[in-house]
Design a protein around this motif. Structure first.
Motif, PDB file in Angstrom:
ATOM      1  N   LEU A  93       0.826  -1.211   0.000  1.00 12.87           N
ATOM      2  CA  LEU A  93       0.000   0.000   0.000  1.00 12.87           C
ATOM      3  C   LEU A  93       0.857   1.257   0.000  1.00 12.87           C
ATOM      4  N   ARG A  94       1.920   1.233   0.780  1.00 15.42           N
ATOM      5  CA  ARG A  94       2.793   2.404   0.866  1.00 15.42           C
ATOM      6  C   ARG A  94       3.413   2.720  -0.497  1.00 15.42           C
ATOM      7  N   LYS A  95       3.736   1.678  -1.261  1.00 16.24           N
ATOM      8  CA  LYS A  95       4.297   1.892  -2.591  1.00 16.24           C
ATOM      9  C   LYS A  95       3.218   2.298  -3.595  1.00 16.24           C
ATOM     10  N   TYR A  96       1.988   1.814  -3.355  1.00 12.83           N
ATOM     11  CA  TYR A  96       0.903   2.047  -4.314  1.00 12.83           C
ATOM     12  C   TYR A  96       0.462   3.500  -4.347  1.00 12.83           C
ATOM     13  N   PHE A  97       0.337   4.132  -3.172  1.00  9.70           N
ATOM     14  CA  PHE A  97      -0.133   5.515  -3.126  1.00  9.70           C
ATOM     15  C   PHE A  97       1.018   6.465  -3.435  1.00  9.70           C
ATOM     16  N   PRO A  98       0.881   7.290  -4.469  1.00  9.03           N
ATOM     17  CA  PRO A  98       1.951   8.233  -4.805  1.00  9.03           C
ATOM     18  C   PRO A  98       1.942   9.432  -3.862  1.00  9.03           C
ATOM     19  N   THR A  99       3.102  10.011  -3.654  1.00  9.98           N
ATOM     20  CA  THR A  99       3.183  11.251  -2.885  1.00  9.98           C
ATOM     21  C   THR A  99       2.845  12.430  -3.794  1.00  9.98           C
ATOM     22  N   THR A 100       2.663  13.594  -3.179  1.00  7.53           N
ATOM     23  CA  THR A 100       2.406  14.796  -3.973  1.00  7.53           C
ATOM     24  C   THR A 100       3.553  15.057  -4.936  1.00  7.53           C
ATOM     25  N   ALA A 101       4.790  14.858  -4.469  1.00  8.92           N
ATOM     26  CA  ALA A 101       5.961  15.066  -5.321  1.00  8.92           C
ATOM     27  C   ALA A 101       5.961  14.099  -6.500  1.00  8.92           C
ATOM     28  N   ASP A 102       5.534  12.845  -6.246  1.00  2.00           N
ATOM     29  CA  ASP A 102       5.465  11.861  -7.325  1.00  2.00           C
ATOM     30  C   ASP A 102       4.477  12.302  -8.392  1.00  2.00           C
ATOM     31  N   ARG A 103       3.312  12.792  -7.940  1.00  2.00           N
ATOM     32  CA  ARG A 103       2.276  13.203  -8.901  1.00  2.00           C
ATOM     33  C   ARG A 103       2.742  14.410  -9.706  1.00  2.00           C
ATOM     34  N   GLU A 104       3.406  15.357  -9.032  1.00  2.00           N
ATOM     35  CA  GLU A 104       3.892  16.539  -9.737  1.00  2.00           C
ATOM     36  C   GLU A 104       4.943  16.153 -10.772  1.00  2.00           C
ATOM     37  N   SER A 105       5.758  15.127 -10.441  1.00  2.00           N
ATOM     38  CA  SER A 105       6.768  14.663 -11.379  1.00  2.00           C
ATOM     39  C   SER A 105       6.119  14.083 -12.630  1.00  2.00           C
ATOM     40  N   VAL A 106       5.017  13.344 -12.417  1.00  2.00           N
ATOM     41  CA  VAL A 106       4.296  12.763 -13.548  1.00  2.00           C
ATOM     42  C   VAL A 106       3.705  13.870 -14.414  1.00  2.00           C
ATOM     43  N   TYR A 107       3.119  14.890 -13.767  1.00  2.00           N
ATOM     44  CA  TYR A 107       2.516  15.989 -14.520  1.00  2.00           C
ATOM     45  C   TYR A 107       3.571  16.717 -15.356  1.00  2.00           C
ATOM     46  N   GLU A 108       4.757  16.921 -14.759  1.00  3.50           N
ATOM     47  CA  GLU A 108       5.817  17.613 -15.480  1.00  3.50           C
ATOM     48  C   GLU A 108       6.304  16.790 -16.670  1.00  3.50           C
ATOM     49  N   THR A 109       6.355  15.464 -16.485  1.00  2.00           N
ATOM     50  CA  THR A 109       6.843  14.586 -17.548  1.00  2.00           C
ATOM     51  C   THR A 109       5.855  14.485 -18.704  1.00  2.00           C
ATOM     52  N   THR A 110       4.566  14.401 -18.363  1.00  4.89           N
ATOM     53  CA  THR A 110       3.542  14.210 -19.389  1.00  4.89           C
ATOM     54  C   THR A 110       2.975  15.522 -19.912  1.00  4.89           C
ATOM     55  N   GLY A 111       3.248  16.626 -19.195  1.00  2.44           N
ATOM     56  CA  GLY A 111       2.704  17.898 -19.611  1.00  2.44           C
ATOM     57  C   GLY A 111       1.281  18.102 -19.155  1.00  2.44           C
ATOM     58  N   GLU A 112       0.768  17.187 -18.284  1.00  7.03           N
ATOM     59  CA  GLU A 112      -0.599  17.335 -17.767  1.00  7.03           C
ATOM     60  C   GLU A 112      -0.598  18.310 -16.609  1.00  7.03           C
ATOM     61  N   THR A 113      -1.787  18.781 -16.256  1.00  9.15           N
ATOM     62  CA  THR A 113      -1.940  19.663 -15.112  1.00  9.15           C
ATOM     63  C   THR A 113      -2.795  19.001 -14.068  1.00  9.15           C
TER      64      THR A 113
END
Length: 237
Positions: free
Chosen positions: A216-236
């Motif tokens: 579970l700890r690995k499954y839930f992303p942190t805020t930093a993880d999500r922001e990294s994904v947004y920056e990589t994909t260009g999503e907001t």
């Protein structure tokens, strides 16, 4: 630990003769496994919804405190018949309130936003009032069992939806153990061998929960993880 860790029926044997020191010491093992698993679960929920982490952590600490109090009561009884009923009686209130907090946190994490908390607080409070009115721990036992079951079921649903059947099965084992072990532990008279079998089974159940919590700890992303994904994909967000 499971909600039925304490006996709710009168037994025909002296409680001071019921536990061996070795058996009482082993009772700390599932308590510690469960405590670590709950701390990790609280951390997992905080990764997804940071605002729920403090309450989830308190819930984990409260549940662990109840389990440690019961295990301490057992070792004191086994080592010299030192009977302190308050230590045993702390178990169900701690489980009822602590598990309710963790269910709220995990459901919030599953949703991705903080849920309204008062319904989860009302349930154990009502059980506590019922226990005081009845002069019996049964309402708190029921609240503890329902909340622990809800925690395991929620975690299992998350795992199965993520396609992790093995992890989901670990949580199913936890749910089954939570509901089956109490009825076995509540039987009036038990041999030492049967008690060993029950405690070792409980240890295995809590180990399953710990392994699931690590996922579970690995499954839930942190805020930093999500922001990294947004920056990589260009999503907001």
């Amino acid at each position: 630990m499971h909600p039925g860790s304490a006996t709710l029926v009168a037994r025909s044997i002296d409680v001071c003769e019921e536990y061996t020191v070795a058996l009482a010491l082993e009772d700390f093992v599932p308590v510690m496994l469960a405590g670590v698993a709950l701390m990790i679960t609280a951390q997992a929920t905080g990764r997804r919804v940071p605002r729920v982490f403090p309450i989830a952590l308190i819930g984990a600490i409260v549940v662990t405190t109840g389990g440690l109090a019961k295990a301490t009561w057992k070792i004191l009884v086994a080592s010299g018949c030192h009977e302190y009923p308050i230590l045993e009686q702390l178990l169900f209130p701690c489980l009822a309130f602590g598990f309710s907090a963790l269910v709220w946190a995990l459901l919030s994490a599953k949703r991705g936003s903080e849920l309204t908390g008062w319904p989860f607080a009302v349930f154990p409070v009502a059980a506590a009032i019922g226990a005081l009115w009845m002069g019996h721990m049964w309402p708190l036992l029921i609240a503890a069992a329902v909340s622990a079951t809800a925690l395991g079921v929620t975690a299992a649903v998350i795992a199965f939806k993520a396609g992790r059947r093995v992890i989901g099965a670990l949580f199913v084992v936890y749910v089954l153990g939570t509901n089956i072990l109490p009825s076995l532990a509540a039987r009036p008279e038990q041999s030492v061998q049967i008690q060993w079998a029950e405690q070792l089974t409980n240890t295995a159940v809590q180990l399953c929960f710990l392994l699931g919590a690590l996922w579970l700890r690995k499954y839930f992303p942190t805020t930093a993880d999500r922001e990294s994904v947004y920056e990589t994909t260009g999503e907001t967000a």
